[in-house]
Design an enzyme around this catalytic site. Structure first.
Site, PDB file in Angstrom:
ATOM      1  N   VAL A 104       0.846  -1.202   0.000  1.00 44.65           N
ATOM      2  CA  VAL A 104       0.000   0.000   0.000  1.00 44.65           C
ATOM      3  C   VAL A 104       0.883   1.254   0.000  1.00 44.65           C
ATOM      4  O   VAL A 104       0.624   2.224  -0.732  1.00 44.65           O
ATOM      5  CB  VAL A 104      -0.968  -0.010   1.210  1.00 44.65           C
ATOM      6  CG1 VAL A 104      -1.763   1.282   1.267  1.00 44.65           C
ATOM      7  CG2 VAL A 104      -1.897  -1.216   1.148  1.00 44.65           C
ATOM      8  N   CYS A 105       1.939   1.226   0.808  1.00 41.17           N
ATOM      9  CA  CYS A 105       2.845   2.384   0.874  1.00 41.17           C
ATOM     10  C   CYS A 105       3.476   2.664  -0.490  1.00 41.17           C
ATOM     11  O   CYS A 105       3.680   3.826  -0.868  1.00 41.17           O
ATOM     12  CB  CYS A 105       3.939   2.142   1.910  1.00 41.17           C
ATOM     13  SG  CYS A 105       3.316   1.863   3.569  1.00 41.17           S
ATOM     14  N   THR A 106       3.788   1.607  -1.227  1.00 40.13           N
ATOM     15  CA  THR A 106       4.386   1.795  -2.558  1.00 40.13           C
ATOM     16  C   THR A 106       3.408   2.529  -3.474  1.00 40.13           C
ATOM     17  O   THR A 106       3.793   3.453  -4.208  1.00 40.13           O
ATOM     18  CB  THR A 106       4.781   0.426  -3.151  1.00 40.13           C
ATOM     19  OG1 THR A 106       5.721  -0.184  -2.261  1.00 40.13           O
ATOM     20  CG2 THR A 106       5.407   0.570  -4.530  1.00 40.13           C
TER      21      THR A 106
END
Ligand code: BEZ
Length: 212
Positions: free
Chosen positions: A45-47
């Site tokens: 998700v952070c990517t």
């Protein structure tokens, strides 16, 4: 550290980042800022979030908003991960990611919520005005990626309402009608807003976006 609330002064700090040592106040200068944390590098998700934020950097620049991300991973990790983000998101991450390994900034901004995760930062967002006061805080859990278009929309509202005596209604977007501040009488509002004022109710007065 007590929870930071709207109107509080954003605490200054100096920290390492993917782009070298950063002092918050020097970095922000006299512009606006968005400081946002994510739980960890090399996570899915952070990517997507960092890639999305990078693609919208021009939009933040247009609004004079400096971007600053943060996680508790180190600089070497950030630098390696940025290569992945650039590759898979087809972009260039061109803003610093703070490497908060000692959790100094996370603690200062209360970005670690132990009942969510003892060690990792949640998805915190702070929008900081030129006078260094905090104008917006939002907290998302690790499982939910943020909507960066919504953050830009909020910045539009914050910047408009900082300079005009208006507020923005639900789902408002730049260029749409706004609400006259309740502190202003309809009579005064009609003098103040040359584009006209519609009195829907005595407490609900609409006027075209004064910045459009
Ligand atoms: C993610 O970015 O995908 C993620 C990070 C930490 C926990 C859960 C998801």
């Amino acid at each position: 550290m007590a929870t930071l609330r709207l109107g509080d002064t954003a605490p200054d700090f100096t920290a390492e980042s993917s782009m070298g040592t950063i002092n918050l106040y020097d970095y922000l200068g006299d512009g606006w800022g968005i400081l946002f944390s994510h739980p960890a590098d090399f996570t899915p998700v952070c990517t997507t979030e960092l890639g999305t934020a990078a693609k919208l950097k021009d939009e933040f620049d247009k609004r004079n908003v400096k971007m600053l991300a943060l996680s508790v991973d180190g600089t070497a990790s950030h630098v390696e991960w940025i290569k992945d983000i650039n590759e898979v998101q087809n972009t260039v991450v061109d803003f610093p990611i703070i490497a908060d390994e000692d959790k100094k900034v996370s603690d200062l901004y209360d970005m670690i919520h132990p009942k969510a995760d003892n060690n990792l930062t949640v998805r915190s967002v702070f929008i900081i005005a030129p006078d260094k006061t905090i104008k917006l805080t939002i907290t998302y859990p690790a499982s939910t990626g943020r909507n960066f278009h919504e953050l830009l929309r909020v910045i539009d509202s914050l910047q408009l309402t900082a300079y005009h005596k208006v507020a923005t209604p639900a789902n408002w977007k730049q260029g749409e009608d706004v609400v006259v501040s309740p502190a202003i009488s309809t009579e005064d509002a009609k003098k103040m807003f040359a584009k006209g004022v519609e009195e829907v109710k005595p407490y609900l007065r609409m006027t075209p976006d004064p910045s459009a």
